[in-house]
Design an enzyme around this catalytic site. Sequence first.
Site, PDB file in Angstrom:
ATOM      1  N   LYS A  89     -18.108   1.714  -0.918  1.00 64.36           N
ATOM      2  CA  LYS A  89     -19.000   0.607  -1.247  1.00 64.36           C
ATOM      3  C   LYS A  89     -18.245  -0.673  -0.970  1.00 64.36           C
ATOM      4  O   LYS A  89     -17.010  -0.746  -1.102  1.00 64.36           O
ATOM      5  CB  LYS A  89     -19.476   0.667  -2.697  1.00 64.36           C
ATOM      6  CG  LYS A  89     -18.412   0.464  -3.767  1.00 64.36           C
ATOM      7  CD  LYS A  89     -18.044  -0.963  -4.102  1.00 64.36           C
ATOM      8  CE  LYS A  89     -19.262  -1.800  -4.413  1.00 64.36           C
ATOM      9  NZ  LYS A  89     -18.831  -3.244  -4.660  1.00 64.36           N
ATOM     10  N   THR A 145      -9.847  -3.931  -0.565  1.00 64.15           N
ATOM     11  CA  THR A 145     -11.051  -4.565  -0.040  1.00 64.15           C
ATOM     12  C   THR A 145     -12.352  -3.873  -0.406  1.00 64.15           C
ATOM     13  O   THR A 145     -13.389  -4.245   0.096  1.00 64.15           O
ATOM     14  CB  THR A 145     -10.993  -4.700   1.502  1.00 64.15           C
ATOM     15  OG1 THR A 145     -11.051  -3.413   2.108  1.00 64.15           O
ATOM     16  CG2 THR A 145      -9.747  -5.413   1.948  1.00 64.15           C
ATOM     17  N   THR A 147     -27.169 -13.115 -12.197  1.00 61.90           N
ATOM     18  CA  THR A 147     -28.532 -13.211 -12.706  1.00 61.90           C
ATOM     19  C   THR A 147     -29.530 -12.468 -11.845  1.00 61.90           C
ATOM     20  O   THR A 147     -30.670 -12.315 -12.237  1.00 61.90           O
ATOM     21  CB  THR A 147     -28.947 -14.689 -12.796  1.00 61.90           C
ATOM     22  OG1 THR A 147     -28.775 -15.312 -11.523  1.00 61.90           O
ATOM     23  CG2 THR A 147     -28.123 -15.410 -13.838  1.00 61.90           C
TER      24      THR A 147
END
Length: 406
Positions: free
Chosen positions: A182, A193, A406
């Site tokens: 991922k 990384t 958010t």
Amino acid sequence: MTKRFAVVEGGGITTPLGFKAAGLHCGLKKTERYDLGVIVCQVPAAAAGVYTTNQFQAAPLKVTRESIGHGGKLQVMLVNSGNANACTGVQGEADAYEMRALAAKAFGVAEELAGVTSTGVIGEPLPMEKVRKGIAGLPEALKADGSEDFCQAIMTTDLAQKLVCVAVTVGGETVHIAGAAKGSGMIHPNMATMLGFITTDAKISPEGLQKLLGGVTDTTFNMITVDGDTSTNDMVVAMASGLAGSGELTEAHPDYEAFAEGFRYVGEYLAKAIARDGEGATKLIEVNVAGAESQEAARAIAKTVIGSSLVKSACFGADANWGRIIAAVGRAGYPVNTETVDIRIGDLVTLEQSRPVKFDEEKALVYLRGDLVQIFVNLHMGRETATAWGCDLSYEYVRINAAYRT
């Protein structure tokens, strides 16, 4: 050169003998996407790990490093997304150890045979009630074809799963090497990384696996960048079950180079997939440096060019601005003969012996609008080469990161 391995279409991290995987939703993400995953080997597997160089290492990295350091073996690798468990103090460390203990108990292995890693928002305590319930449900979710479920469980801002598998002949037997990763943002060539997981059924010692993983990391995972940021949680872990039935692999084995070639392909495939899936990216950029005096110089120059915000922006805007490329070459920190540099963008020569070459701007525009941009720099100073990968810098990158929490 003829490849000594074959890509296994549809293969995944459970293709190597002895491995199963699972993924499920335990409530760490606001959506119903999976956020808890596990890789389980039926035997203690030789294990190796490479970890972020960020000084604020997340608690799970300490736990996993401790597990692998105990005897060079892992049997269970647990991962959650949606919460990084980083910069969470004493409680975060206790939570990471509890996750290891719960995972070990759930799959009936010793605690030192379990590893833990997390990815997501930094600085928020883990909601351990949800995690405990999720870990308890993993054994039932475990399956032989669980690669894609696991991949979904490790994703954050990723748009695509990153999964690959190859087959290599070792001692007359078929050996598989597979990987999942991922990574989309906070990507920079400073190890590791991203989160990466490599499984194989080859028989290889923990020391041999560590050396191989370290070397592959240097030329693949450490040669990508998206935004110049190195996360607190980055890690690559490799596990080798040894169940393929081939003899033990050492550097003296006649098939070692073929195995190493396949292993490197897995690393490079995942690294390029991360760069291509960079947050807001519209294209993959590849920088090839040749004619360097040393490997260190070649790598540094390639990484400086690929990491330049100006180069990345020019690629996004389809502007063949070679001046931004040569400026990056000149500030990489290694001596360059300023009279001998060649630059090519795709097939278009833009600079020869450090002097501008007229090129077809329209042809350059068409090329740069594609989904792959290759930049070639020849220093004409030596024989060393290096390749780095990255992506363009778009408006979308700012939008994604302006609202990450958010």
